[in-house]
Design an enzyme around this catalytic site. Sequence first.
Site, mmCIF file in Angstrom:
data_model
loop_
_atom_site.group_PDB
_atom_site.id
_atom_site.type_symbol
_atom_site.label_atom_id
_atom_site.label_comp_id
_atom_site.label_asym_id
_atom_site.label_seq_id
_atom_site.Cartn_x
_atom_site.Cartn_y
_atom_site.Cartn_z
ATOM 1 N N ASP A 43 0.946 -1.149 0.088
ATOM 2 C CA ASP A 43 -0.065 0.008 0.011
ATOM 3 C C ASP A 43 0.868 1.011 -0.027
ATOM 4 O O ASP A 43 1.697 1.526 1.002
ATOM 5 C CB ASP A 43 -1.022 0.081 1.209
ATOM 6 C CG ASP A 43 -1.871 1.006 1.251
ATOM 7 O OD1 ASP A 43 -2.968 1.027 0.586
ATOM 8 O OD2 ASP A 43 -1.410 2.150 1.958
ATOM 9 N N TYR A 48 3.067 9.838 -0.738
ATOM 10 C CA TYR A 48 3.974 9.291 0.207
ATOM 11 C C TYR A 48 5.346 9.569 -0.391
ATOM 12 O O TYR A 48 6.532 9.322 0.143
ATOM 13 C CB TYR A 48 3.950 7.774 0.513
ATOM 14 C CG TYR A 48 2.784 7.321 1.106
ATOM 15 C CD1 TYR A 48 1.656 8.392 1.835
ATOM 16 C CD2 TYR A 48 2.345 6.028 1.163
ATOM 17 C CE1 TYR A 48 0.551 7.906 2.449
ATOM 18 C CE2 TYR A 48 1.012 5.404 1.900
ATOM 19 C CZ TYR A 48 0.219 6.691 2.493
ATOM 20 O OH TYR A 48 -0.828 6.202 2.840
ATOM 21 N N LYS A 73 -2.771 5.663 -4.331
ATOM 22 C CA LYS A 73 -3.644 6.570 -4.054
ATOM 23 C C LYS A 73 -3.606 8.049 -4.729
ATOM 24 O O LYS A 73 -2.382 8.208 -5.080
ATOM 25 C CB LYS A 73 -3.787 6.849 -2.495
ATOM 26 C CG LYS A 73 -3.925 5.638 -1.559
ATOM 27 C CD LYS A 73 -3.954 5.800 -0.165
ATOM 28 C CE LYS A 73 -3.724 4.799 0.697
ATOM 29 N NZ LYS A 73 -2.331 4.599 0.963
ATOM 30 N N HIS A 106 -7.565 9.368 -1.936
ATOM 31 C CA HIS A 106 -6.916 9.345 -0.624
ATOM 32 C C HIS A 106 -7.750 10.163 0.359
ATOM 33 O O HIS A 106 -7.646 9.715 1.521
ATOM 34 C CB HIS A 106 -5.366 9.936 -1.026
ATOM 35 C CG HIS A 106 -4.398 9.467 0.157
ATOM 36 N ND1 HIS A 106 -3.341 9.700 -0.217
ATOM 37 C CD2 HIS A 106 -4.756 9.405 1.353
ATOM 38 C CE1 HIS A 106 -2.516 9.396 1.004
ATOM 39 N NE2 HIS A 106 -3.451 9.360 1.944
ATOM 40 N N ILE A 225 -2.899 -3.251 6.854
ATOM 41 C CA ILE A 225 -1.467 -3.045 6.142
ATOM 42 C C ILE A 225 -0.242 -2.538 7.147
ATOM 43 O O ILE A 225 -0.031 -1.203 6.874
ATOM 44 C CB ILE A 225 -1.853 -2.300 4.838
ATOM 45 C CG1 ILE A 225 -2.755 -0.919 5.156
ATOM 46 C CG2 ILE A 225 -2.321 -2.909 3.729
ATOM 47 C CD1 ILE A 225 -2.861 0.035 4.214
ATOM 48 N N LYS A 227 2.939 -1.293 8.874
ATOM 49 C CA LYS A 227 4.056 -0.669 8.249
ATOM 50 C C LYS A 227 5.141 -0.970 9.259
ATOM 51 O O LYS A 227 5.036 -0.604 10.543
ATOM 52 C CB LYS A 227 4.115 0.914 8.272
ATOM 53 C CG LYS A 227 5.318 1.387 7.830
ATOM 54 C CD LYS A 227 5.976 2.112 9.357
ATOM 55 C CE LYS A 227 7.370 2.659 8.678
ATOM 56 N NZ LYS A 227 8.082 3.179 10.307
ATOM 57 N N VAL A 229 9.968 -0.841 9.269
ATOM 58 C CA VAL A 229 11.144 -0.919 8.363
ATOM 59 C C VAL A 229 12.023 -1.965 8.983
ATOM 60 O O VAL A 229 13.043 -2.078 8.575
ATOM 61 C CB VAL A 229 11.792 0.615 8.505
ATOM 62 C CG1 VAL A 229 10.975 1.577 7.899
ATOM 63 C CG2 VAL A 229 12.058 0.717 9.887
ATOM 64 N N ARG A 233 10.096 -7.396 12.630
ATOM 65 C CA ARG A 233 8.933 -7.056 12.781
ATOM 66 C C ARG A 233 7.882 -7.303 11.670
ATOM 67 O O ARG A 233 6.904 -7.750 11.872
ATOM 68 C CB ARG A 233 8.572 -5.712 13.325
ATOM 69 C CG ARG A 233 9.241 -5.318 14.394
ATOM 70 C CD ARG A 233 8.892 -3.878 14.688
ATOM 71 N NE ARG A 233 9.696 -3.341 16.213
ATOM 72 C CZ ARG A 233 9.637 -2.152 16.584
ATOM 73 N NH1 ARG A 233 9.339 -1.162 15.635
ATOM 74 N NH2 ARG A 233 10.113 -1.715 17.746
HETATM 75 P P1 NAP Z 1 0.915 1.418 12.050
HETATM 76 O O1 NAP Z 1 1.228 0.476 11.082
HETATM 77 O O2 NAP Z 1 -0.172 1.515 12.918
HETATM 78 O O3 NAP Z 1 2.179 1.670 13.035
HETATM 79 C C1 NAP Z 1 3.608 1.719 12.378
HETATM 80 C C2 NAP Z 1 4.340 1.793 13.705
HETATM 81 O O4 NAP Z 1 4.576 0.799 14.148
HETATM 82 C C3 NAP Z 1 5.770 2.177 13.110
HETATM 83 O O5 NAP Z 1 6.333 3.140 14.168
HETATM 84 C C4 NAP Z 1 6.677 0.748 13.212
HETATM 85 O O6 NAP Z 1 7.996 1.130 13.805
HETATM 86 C C5 NAP Z 1 5.752 0.389 14.454
HETATM 87 N N1 NAP Z 1 5.814 -1.278 14.444
HETATM 88 C C6 NAP Z 1 5.236 -1.872 13.497
HETATM 89 N N2 NAP Z 1 5.272 -3.413 13.810
HETATM 90 C C7 NAP Z 1 5.679 -3.190 14.975
HETATM 91 C C8 NAP Z 1 5.953 -4.382 16.043
HETATM 92 N N3 NAP Z 1 5.451 -5.776 15.444
HETATM 93 N N4 NAP Z 1 6.018 -4.115 17.197
HETATM 94 C C9 NAP Z 1 6.431 -2.989 17.709
HETATM 95 N N5 NAP Z 1 6.176 -1.788 16.667
HETATM 96 C C10 NAP Z 1 5.881 -2.161 15.660
HETATM 97 O O7 NAP Z 1 1.103 3.087 11.225
HETATM 98 P P2 NAP Z 1 0.945 3.434 9.664
HETATM 99 O O8 NAP Z 1 2.073 3.224 8.850
HETATM 100 O O9 NAP Z 1 0.460 4.788 9.748
HETATM 101 O O10 NAP Z 1 -0.316 2.737 8.994
HETATM 102 C C11 NAP Z 1 -0.191 1.403 8.144
HETATM 103 C C12 NAP Z 1 -0.263 1.845 6.569
HETATM 104 O O11 NAP Z 1 -1.699 2.324 6.599
HETATM 105 C C13 NAP Z 1 0.629 3.094 6.344
HETATM 106 O O12 NAP Z 1 1.919 2.573 6.110
HETATM 107 C C14 NAP Z 1 0.037 3.299 5.154
HETATM 108 O O13 NAP Z 1 0.113 2.481 4.071
HETATM 109 C C15 NAP Z 1 -1.598 3.327 5.628
HETATM 110 N N6 NAP Z 1 -1.726 4.788 5.855
HETATM 111 C C16 NAP Z 1 -2.972 5.266 5.143
HETATM 112 C C17 NAP Z 1 -3.269 6.368 5.549
HETATM 113 C C18 NAP Z 1 -4.643 6.997 4.493
HETATM 114 O O14 NAP Z 1 -4.766 8.348 4.871
HETATM 115 N N7 NAP Z 1 -4.992 6.268 3.840
HETATM 116 C C19 NAP Z 1 -2.946 7.122 6.636
HETATM 117 C C20 NAP Z 1 -2.086 6.525 7.312
HETATM 118 C C21 NAP Z 1 -1.734 5.364 6.941
HETATM 119 P P3 NAP Z 1 9.121 0.414 12.874
HETATM 120 O O15 NAP Z 1 9.051 0.933 11.278
HETATM 121 O O16 NAP Z 1 10.341 1.073 13.426
HETATM 122 O O17 NAP Z 1 9.109 -1.054 13.147
#
Ligand code: NAP
Length: 282
Positions: A43, A48, A73, A106, A225, A227, A229, A233
């Site tokens: 995604d 981005y 998006k 988006h 989905i 995220k 890095v 994880r």
């Molecule tokens: P998220 O997936 O809720 O959280 C990511 C955070 O969690 C990062 O700081 C990551 O750190 C940490 N993390 C990941 N796996 C972990 C684990 N197993 N244990 C501990 N920490 C962990 O946040 P998000 O990236 O905002 O949301 C996911 C995806 O949704 C995005 O990447 C994007 O594709 C999409 N999104 C869409 C919108 C929209 O408006 N449509 C908005 C926001 C996001 P590290 O990377 O350091 O591991």
Amino acid sequence: MRTVTLNNGVEMPVLGFGVYQIPAEQTERAVSDALAAGYRSFDTAAAYGNEEAVGRAISAGGIPRQDLFVTTKLWVSDAGEDKARRAFETSLRKLGLDHLDLYLIHQPYGDVYGSWRAMEALLHQGLVRAIGVSNFHGDRLVDLIDHNEIAPAVNQVETHPFHQRTADQELMRERGVQIESWGPFAEGRNDLFTHPELSKIAAAHGKSVAQVVLRWLIQRDVVVIPKSVRAERMAENLDVFDFELAAEEMAAVAALDTGESLFFDHRDPVMVSRLGTHILDD
Ligand code: NAP
């Protein structure tokens, strides 16, 4: 990978990899690591700034195209029938693909209806396999559905233990729209990863809080989905198909809902204007 069937019959993996906030220079490695871990759904978004890096990793990965599910998006500054078509072509070129699996509006701002007409045309032409929206509240979603030929296949919205969207999900279900969670971990806000109730459930299953949260969403039929890095994880977040949360555990997580965004309300006029007038760098 388990899939959900979208309203046009397309199969979408229930778990994929998000690349928001991964700097462009780190994204190729992150997506390559995610492919190696077993992710097949990705995604990204024009906003981005990392579509080219996602494309390079996909190309280098050598996975057959039909085994991948790629979402990007359309940003607000490209809203409108002609601009959306051109923005789609730019995204496709940056990703190095000849079609997309899912193309989303988006944000619910700007000329959404013009954009949607362009997206319906892309669908008819076979350039995208499914079209959908993101950050649409129920009123905007129903209005779009009632005044267009094709209903969105997906609505990607903030969904996590502190903002669960159960009523929104019910409306989407009635209208045949698949809910997809963004921010499944609330990006770690509210100390999600050390939350006592989630930690207790995780300990009972020998799993991490992250795995419990993803499992809870998937058991609610929410596409996720996450995220990360970090390769360890990425693997952890994929490993959620060998346990099941009991009804009491689902209910215990359900009790954490605050009913409010931890980020911002997409109906807040300040944010509507701030996001709606944000122009993408090229
Ligand atoms: P998220 O997936 O809720 O959280 C990511 C955070 O969690 C990062 O700081 C990551 O750190 C940490 N993390 C990941 N796996 C972990 C684990 N197993 N244990 C501990 N920490 C962990 O946040 P998000 O990236 O905002 O949301 C996911 C995806 O949704 C995005 O990447 C994007 O594709 C999409 N999104 C869409 C919108 C929209 O408006 N449509 C908005 C926001 C996001 P590290 O990377 O350091 O591991």
